[in-house]
Design an enzyme around this catalytic site. Structure first.
Site, short mmCIF file in Angstrom:
data_model
loop_
_atom_site.label_atom_id
_atom_site.label_comp_id
_atom_site.label_asym_id
_atom_site.label_seq_id
_atom_site.Cartn_x
_atom_site.Cartn_y
_atom_site.Cartn_z
CE LYS A 54 -3.73 -2.48 2.24
NZ LYS A 54 -4.31 -2.98 3.49
CD GLN A 98 -3.14 -4.56 6.65
OE1 GLN A 98 -3.03 -3.60 5.88
NE2 GLN A 98 -3.84 -5.64 6.34
CG ASP A 121 -9.69 -0.04 5.11
OD1 ASP A 121 -9.59 -0.37 3.92
OD2 ASP A 121 -8.95 -0.47 6.01
#
Ligand code: NAP
Length: 297
Positions: A54, A98, A121
């Site tokens: 990422k 994460q 997200d």
């Protein structure tokens, strides 16, 4: 019929090129540099490789990118304080925590602490609710990537029978909710299936678009697919390792048999996977534009 292979890898590469150009314009014309922080607690090898990928993509696009790695014994309180700091940092537009987090940390408490305007997200309840009522600012990355692949491949969604296998908060529920909206790139008739669905095949055979996010190898076989259907395989199953130690990955769909019946199908790897990181970048650009008061389309 042999299916067209929908290459998520190629579509993702095209989107990243577009984003790169958009980031240049944002910097030059608006003095806005999209900022993304990825927060990783611990050193789980899979998580390390995800956040590294990422960050690499963010840097390639010209983002301000911060990789914040904390030891596995970081307390929940410290993590919440860290998120609070990024919430109020104007250089950061997107915050990604994460998952999974270590067991001593309450995952929901952490995800709910992220400012919904920086929740790239799309997991915060505010964003889940906005998606539900058809006023989404951020779509969760994997469903967003699935819809983008359908649109860019020219698959008609309006009026289509869509069957989703899987009802997770990560994939199944949000993609169903996105495609059922009274909006463009939606207006589908959607059925959601799961392990308690009676006679799964009866449902999957009706699908014009079959989206499989079960995490179960061969959950969908050729006899379950209608001739000419479009099949999106989200599943990632490790079926072994190469002599070099690389994981061998396959989806949830019996690809070799189903590709002879479908009109289009995504491969695993190289299908949905590459789209997920790409849509995270798209969401970060959206967050930066929103923060700068630039209209979102
Ligand atoms: P999950 O939370 O385990 O949910 C799986 C869902 O599928 C559940 O709703 C389950 O039903 C249902 N299911 C499982 N086996 C089934 C079967 N044989 N028939 C009907 N329904 C079945 O998984 P997830 O997070 O949604 O992920 C699904 C898969 O996609 C995983 O392989 C994951 O690794 C992959 N994935 C890939 C990406 C990517 O970027 N490529 C991103 C996210 C996820 P119940 O609710 O009844 O248990």
């Amino acid at each position: 019929m042999t299916a067209k292979i929908i290459s998520g890898k190629e579509i993702a590469a095209a989107i990243l090129e577009e984003l790169k150009a958009e980031v240049s314009v944002l910097k030059l014309k608006h003095n806005v540099e999209p900022g993304l922080v990825t927060i990783l607690v611990g050193d789980d090898p899979a998580s390390v490789s995800y956040v590294t990928a990422k960050q690499r993509t963010a840097r390639d696009l010209g983002f301000h990118s911060v990789q914040d790695i904390r030891p596995a014994d970081t307390s929940e309180e410290t993590l919440l304080k860290t998120i609070g700091d990024y919430n109020s940092d104007p250089a950061i537009h997107g915050i990604l925590v994460q998952l999974p987090l270590p067991k001593h940390i309450n995952e929901n408490r952490v995800l709910y602490a992220v400012n919904p305007d920086k929740d790239v997200d799309g997991f915060h309840p505010v964003n889940v609710g906005r998606l539900m009522i058809g006023d989404a600012r951020f779509y969760p990355c994997t469903p967003y990537g699935i819809r983008e692949m359908l649109v860019r491949t020219g698959v008609p969604i309006e009026g289509a029978e869509v069957v989703v296998v899987g009802r997770s908060n990560l994939v199944g529920k949000p993609i169903a909710m996105m495609l059922v909206q009274k909006q463009k790139a939606a207006n589908a008739t959607v059925t959601i299936c799961h392990t308690r669905t009676k006679n799964l095949k009866e449902h999957t055979l009706r699908a014009d678009i079959l989206i499989v996010a079960a995490g179960t190898r061969n959950a969908v076989t050729a006899d379950m697919v209608r001739e000419g259907a479009v099949v999106i395989d989200v599943g990632v199953n490790r079926i072994g390792t190469t002599p070099e130690g690389k994981a061998i990955l396959r989806g949830d769909v019996d690809f070799d048999a189903v590709k002879e019946k479908a009109s289009a199908i995504t491969p695993v790897p190289g299908g949905v996977g590459p789209m997920t990181i790409t849509m995270l970048m798209m969401n970060t650009v959206r967050a930066a534009k929103f923060a700068a008061g630039i209209a979102l389309e």
